[in-house]
Scaffold this active site. Structure first.
Site, PDB file in Angstrom:
ATOM      1  N   TYR A  71    -103.108  26.854  16.809  1.00 39.18           N
ATOM      2  CA  TYR A  71    -101.637  26.751  16.808  1.00 39.18           C
ATOM      3  C   TYR A  71    -101.100  26.764  15.371  1.00 39.18           C
ATOM      4  O   TYR A  71    -100.159  27.495  15.047  1.00 39.18           O
ATOM      5  CB  TYR A  71    -101.253  25.464  17.536  1.00 39.18           C
ATOM      6  N   SER A 119     -93.363  25.688  13.095  1.00 40.00           N
ATOM      7  CA  SER A 119     -93.549  24.270  13.406  1.00 40.00           C
ATOM      8  C   SER A 119     -93.933  23.548  12.119  1.00 40.00           C
ATOM      9  O   SER A 119     -94.509  24.153  11.207  1.00 40.00           O
ATOM     10  CB  SER A 119     -94.682  24.106  14.415  1.00 40.00           C
ATOM     11  N   GLY A 131     -88.679  33.018  25.677  1.00 41.89           N
ATOM     12  CA  GLY A 131     -89.137  31.705  26.168  1.00 41.89           C
ATOM     13  C   GLY A 131     -88.009  30.703  26.312  1.00 41.89           C
ATOM     14  O   GLY A 131     -88.025  29.644  25.697  1.00 41.89           O
TER      15      GLY A 131
HETATM   16  P1  NAP Z   1     -92.085  24.825  26.276  1.00 41.59           P
HETATM   17  O1  NAP Z   1     -91.184  23.770  26.816  1.00 41.59           O
HETATM   18  O2  NAP Z   1     -93.532  24.810  26.641  1.00 41.59           O
HETATM   19  O3  NAP Z   1     -91.458  26.270  26.696  1.00 41.59           O
HETATM   20  C1  NAP Z   1     -92.104  27.454  26.341  1.00 41.59           C
HETATM   21  C2  NAP Z   1     -91.270  28.651  26.785  1.00 41.59           C
HETATM   22  O4  NAP Z   1     -91.958  29.846  26.403  1.00 41.59           O
HETATM   23  C3  NAP Z   1     -91.071  28.729  28.288  1.00 41.59           C
HETATM   24  O5  NAP Z   1     -89.802  29.276  28.551  1.00 41.59           O
HETATM   25  C4  NAP Z   1     -92.166  29.698  28.728  1.00 41.59           C
HETATM   26  O6  NAP Z   1     -91.864  30.399  29.940  1.00 41.59           O
HETATM   27  C5  NAP Z   1     -92.147  30.659  27.556  1.00 41.59           C
HETATM   28  N1  NAP Z   1     -93.371  31.434  27.396  1.00 41.59           N
HETATM   29  C6  NAP Z   1     -94.652  30.976  27.324  1.00 41.59           C
HETATM   30  N2  NAP Z   1     -95.498  31.996  27.161  1.00 41.59           N
HETATM   31  C7  NAP Z   1     -94.748  33.130  27.120  1.00 41.59           C
HETATM   32  C8  NAP Z   1     -95.024  34.514  26.993  1.00 41.59           C
HETATM   33  N3  NAP Z   1     -96.282  34.971  26.846  1.00 41.59           N
HETATM   34  N4  NAP Z   1     -93.990  35.392  26.990  1.00 41.59           N
HETATM   35  C9  NAP Z   1     -92.716  34.971  27.141  1.00 41.59           C
HETATM   36  N5  NAP Z   1     -92.389  33.680  27.276  1.00 41.59           N
HETATM   37  C10 NAP Z   1     -93.387  32.770  27.271  1.00 41.59           C
HETATM   38  O7  NAP Z   1     -92.054  24.876  24.680  1.00 41.59           O
HETATM   39  P2  NAP Z   1     -91.021  24.170  23.641  1.00 41.59           P
HETATM   40  O8  NAP Z   1     -91.506  22.804  23.371  1.00 41.59           O
HETATM   41  O9  NAP Z   1     -89.633  24.383  24.083  1.00 41.59           O
HETATM   42  O10 NAP Z   1     -91.313  25.053  22.319  1.00 41.59           O
HETATM   43  C11 NAP Z   1     -90.565  26.234  21.995  1.00 41.59           C
HETATM   44  C12 NAP Z   1     -91.053  26.760  20.647  1.00 41.59           C
HETATM   45  O11 NAP Z   1     -90.892  25.748  19.663  1.00 41.59           O
HETATM   46  C13 NAP Z   1     -92.536  27.122  20.646  1.00 41.59           C
HETATM   47  O12 NAP Z   1     -92.747  28.249  19.820  1.00 41.59           O
HETATM   48  C14 NAP Z   1     -93.192  25.888  20.028  1.00 41.59           C
HETATM   49  O13 NAP Z   1     -94.408  26.198  19.415  1.00 41.59           O
HETATM   50  C15 NAP Z   1     -92.126  25.475  19.020  1.00 41.59           C
HETATM   51  N6  NAP Z   1     -92.196  24.059  18.644  1.00 41.59           N
HETATM   52  C16 NAP Z   1     -92.028  23.060  19.558  1.00 41.59           C
HETATM   53  C17 NAP Z   1     -92.083  21.725  19.130  1.00 41.59           C
HETATM   54  C18 NAP Z   1     -91.887  20.576  20.075  1.00 41.59           C
HETATM   55  O14 NAP Z   1     -92.002  19.429  19.643  1.00 41.59           O
HETATM   56  N7  NAP Z   1     -91.549  20.792  21.343  1.00 41.59           N
HETATM   57  C19 NAP Z   1     -92.317  21.438  17.792  1.00 41.59           C
HETATM   58  C20 NAP Z   1     -92.493  22.476  16.896  1.00 41.59           C
HETATM   59  C21 NAP Z   1     -92.419  23.797  17.323  1.00 41.59           C
HETATM   60  P3  NAP Z   1     -92.351  29.797  31.392  1.00 41.59           P
HETATM   61  O15 NAP Z   1     -91.420  28.642  31.704  1.00 41.59           O
HETATM   62  O16 NAP Z   1     -92.147  30.930  32.332  1.00 41.59           O
HETATM   63  O17 NAP Z   1     -93.771  29.373  31.222  1.00 41.59           O
END
Ligand code: NAP
Length: 248
Positions: free
Chosen positions: A156, A143, A13
């Site tokens: 989640y 998270s 991802g």
């Molecule tokens: P994001 O911007 O929504 O990006 C998600 C990424 O995962 C994208 O590259 C997406 O690809 C990919 N993805 C989604 N479903 C997938 C699948 N089935 N197989 C392979 N790749 C997949 O998310 P983010 O905010 O960067 O978060 C990244 C991680 O950190 C996640 O696990 C999230 O739960 C965790 N997190 C985030 C936050 C926050 O505040 N942002 C806080 C705590 C934890 P596409 O672009 O092709 O859809």
């Protein structure tokens, strides 16, 4: 000093958000990067070029982390395309938020499959390689919500808490083979996803954080560099909160 010189990492991802930040920071630290995405083909192609311009081997793979077979095939492809494998970052994740009253079975299952089962799929897929070389660093993205819970995110939070139990168990099982398994628990990280929220809401969150700001993908990426590098060679089974003090 390039802390990951000559190493190779798989990052799931990475077409946007935190994963993309990790990919950039890893490449800047000399790490070859194999990354996955779900559907963002153009973003993945651009990222591949950006990383290669930093002087490392880099390749994007469209691969569904929730699929056991695709995860297995991905690792086989990466082992053919790259020279070895040192680090796995299970970062891919989704949200399908709703109060329990309104959450349907599909929203629960999908979040568990993409966020938690993916971690099993990918860890299984790299296990043989890591065991054979008696070395490897597993980093799983949980998270603050997985540690603390959050109303409207039962699916989640369950997936992110599950990652912690999984990682600690793997740390116990594979420690004797010098395979380390650690979790990062990000707090509020400002990405394209959070840019959609109103400034008032975002400012409210920032005010509630002891360091008085949201985190950046680079804040998470730097923690990943530490856990992926030999600087953390005596650290396993841990949860590192990277949240500006939110859980204090
Ligand atoms: P994001 O911007 O929504 O990006 C998600 C990424 O995962 C994208 O590259 C997406 O690809 C990919 N993805 C989604 N479903 C997938 C699948 N089935 N197989 C392979 N790749 C997949 O998310 P983010 O905010 O960067 O978060 C990244 C991680 O950190 C996640 O696990 C999230 O739960 C965790 N997190 C985030 C936050 C926050 O505040 N942002 C806080 C705590 C934890 P596409 O672009 O092709 O859809």
């Amino acid at each position: 000093m390039k802390l990951l010189e000559g190493k190779t990492a798989i990052i799931t991802g990475a077409s946007r958000g935190i994963g993309k930040g990790i990919a950039h920071t890893f490449a800047q630290n000399g790490c070859n990067v194999a990354f996955t995405y779900s559907s963002s083909v153009e973003a993945a192609n651009s990222l591949e070029k950006e990383l290669q311009a930093l002087g490392v081997n880099a390749k994007g793979y469209q691969s569904d982390a929730a699929s056991y077979d695709q995860a297995d095939q991905l690792v086989a492809d990466v082992l053919k395309d790259f020279d070895g494998l040192d680090i796995l970052i299970n970062n891919a994740g989704i949200t399908k938020d709703n109060l329990l009253m309104r959450m349907n079975e599909e929203d629960f299952d999908q979040v568990i499959n993409v966020n938690l089962k993916s971690v099993f799929n990918m860890t299984k897929a790299v296990q043989k390689t890591f065991l054979k070389q008696r070395k490897g660093s597993l980093i799983h993205m949980s998270s603050v919500v997985g540690v603390k819970g959050n109303a409207g995110q039962a699916n989640y939070a369950a997936s992110k808490a599950g990652i912690i139990g999984f990682s600690k168990s793997i740390a116990l099982e594979l420690g004797s083979r010098n395979i380390r398994s650690n979790v990062i628990a990000p707090g509020f990280i400002e990405t394209e996803m959070t840019a959609k929220l109103s400034e008032d809401v975002v400012q409210g969150w920032r005010n509630a954080i002891p360091l008085k700001r949201g985190g950046s993908p680079e804040d998470i990426a730097n923690a990943c560099v530490f856990l992926g590098s030999d600087l953390s060679s005596y650290i396993t089974g841990q949860v590192l909160n990277v949240d500006g003090g939110m859980l204090t």
